[in-house]
Design an enzyme around this catalytic site. Structure first.
Site, mmCIF file in Angstrom:
data_model
loop_
_atom_site.group_PDB
_atom_site.id
_atom_site.type_symbol
_atom_site.label_atom_id
_atom_site.label_comp_id
_atom_site.label_asym_id
_atom_site.label_seq_id
_atom_site.Cartn_x
_atom_site.Cartn_y
_atom_site.Cartn_z
ATOM 1 C CG ASP A 50 39.810 37.692 32.935
ATOM 2 O OD1 ASP A 50 38.717 37.127 32.808
ATOM 3 O OD2 ASP A 50 40.164 38.685 32.278
ATOM 4 C CG ASP A 101 34.491 37.162 33.304
ATOM 5 O OD1 ASP A 101 34.350 38.302 33.772
ATOM 6 O OD2 ASP A 101 34.759 36.949 32.112
ATOM 7 C CD GLU A 102 37.771 41.637 34.663
ATOM 8 O OE1 GLU A 102 37.361 41.484 33.499
ATOM 9 O OE2 GLU A 102 38.703 42.395 34.977
#
Length: 371
Positions: free
Chosen positions: A9, A104-105
């Site tokens: 993350d 983003d993860e």
DNA sequence: TCTGGGGTCCTAGGACCC
DNA sequence: TCTGGGGTCCTAGGACCC
């Protein structure tokens, strides 16, 4: 076999990208999001901004009141998509089993890759170093035997975290955490759990499955598993798209009229374009309306044959709006979602049209006419 | 303080079919 | 008299995630 699952993350992703691209922003409270006048909200806040209490999803007007010196930056999604691709490529250098959850993860299954590393922690350090070296971004990593615990592990380590939860210690790791930390427990479920006397995951874990089911209904068994750190779901690389949608909140409320209809057509264009780009056609069009008082309704219509292009989507949405809007209604948001997706394969139309098309139409008969 | 935009999944009632 | 049972699809709303 013992699985090794990683949740990775990026910290304060949008804000960090802005600080990387513009050195002037480094060390400053940066808030990415829409303008306060346009009723924008915070999409990402740098850690400098978070010190003032600024959080994601907060109205921008409030964020800027909390920190007068905060620098607001409008989002640049194309740039974030590019950076995200670089990061996912780094993950895929380690394992082919990468499941992106958002820009983003991602979850990584590295069960088969452990021979090359001196334990899970070393693998986590490798990922963090590679991401920092190749993009300049800070990655938080959680490692466990399943996705649920890996995800919570990376959450607890932020920022710049590396948390490994060894197999067998899942329940002990989760016990002191608040129930809100569980994936899928939001404000509503949290309130229900509090009312039932559960504040920590450990308290939840002491309750029997039947007790949970009585208090929490069908969510009981699911909560029971989560409280005990049980999660058998796999890291799946193929994600099937279910819908394509677009919506817009206006700077000021609108009543039905040329302005609202123009906005609806603009949104129809956006949906049609992205639908075509993703290779799908839709059988259902959903109109979403949010009134000035924030009440939200949806109205949908489905057809046996998939809709085709802007004019179809636009006319379906306009018809739904005709039926839904009453004189004097004031709206703050309008949106269109296309669902019931079918692959856009022209060659296939001849194969299914005679069965799904006419058959459905003949089913429109007077009550009692059939059977 | 005044609440984004992109999604997924679930529930529940009703129509309809066999 | 009082009213099947299993299944699918549609619609509307809501919780939740990032």
């Amino acid at each position: 076999m013992q699985r090794v699952i990683i949740h990775a993350d990026l910290d304060a992703f949008y804000a960090s990208v802005e600080q990387l691209d513009d050195p002037e922003l480094r060390g400053k409270p940066v808030v990415v999001g829409g303008s306060p006048e346009g009723r924008g909200v915070v999409m990402a806040a740098s850690y400098e901004a978070r010190r003032f209490g600024i959080r994601s999803a907060m109205p921008m007007s409030r964020a800027l009141r909390l920190c007068r010196n905060a620098v607001r930056v409008p989002p640049r999604f194309d740039r974030y998509v590019d950076v995200s691709r670089e990061v996912m490529a780094i993950f895929r250098d380690v394992t082919p089993l990468v499941a992106p959850m958002s820009l983003d993860e991602a979850f990584l299954d590295t069960t088969e890759q452990m021979d090359g590393f001196d334990g899970p922690e070393a693998l986590g350090r490798h990922l963090k170093e590679e991401v920092r070296k190749r993009t300049g971004l800070v990655l938080s990593v959680g490692i466990a035997a399943n996705k649920l615990v890996a995800k919570i592990a990376s959450d607890t380590g932020k920022p710049d975290g590396l948390v490994v939860v060894p197999p067998g210690t899942e329940a002990a790791f989760l016990a002191p955490l608040k129930v809100r930390a569980l994936w899928g427990v939001g404000p509503k479920t949290e309130a229900v759990l509090h009312a039932a006397g559960f504040h920590t995951i450990g308290q939840l874990a002491t309750a029997g499955p039947s007790h949970l089911e009585r208090n929490l209904g069908s969510r009981g068994p699911w909560l029971y598993d989560m409280a005990h750190g049980i999660d058998d779901s796999s890291v799946s690389t193929d994600h099937e798209r279910k819908s394509v949608g677009a919506e817009n909140t206006f700077p000021r409320d609108l009543t039905d009229g040329p302005e609202l209809r123009a906005e609806l057509d603009r949104i129809a264009e956006s949906v049609a374009r992205r639908l075509e780009k993703s290779g799908f056609r839709a059988r259902t069009i959903v109109l979403k309306l949010r009134y000035a008082n924030f009440r939200t309704i949806t109205r949908q219509s489905s057809r046996p044959l998939p809709i085709d292009g802007v004019s179809d989507i636009s006319s379906a949405a306009n018809a739904l709006l005709d039926a839904a809007a009453k004189l004097g209604d004031r709206f703050r948001l309008i949106g269109i979602h296309a669902t019931n997706l079918l692959p856009d394969e022209p060659d296939q139309i001849g194969l299914w049209a005679p069965t799904t098309g006419p058959e459905r139409q003949t089913s429109v008969e007077p009550p009692g006419a059939s059977r």
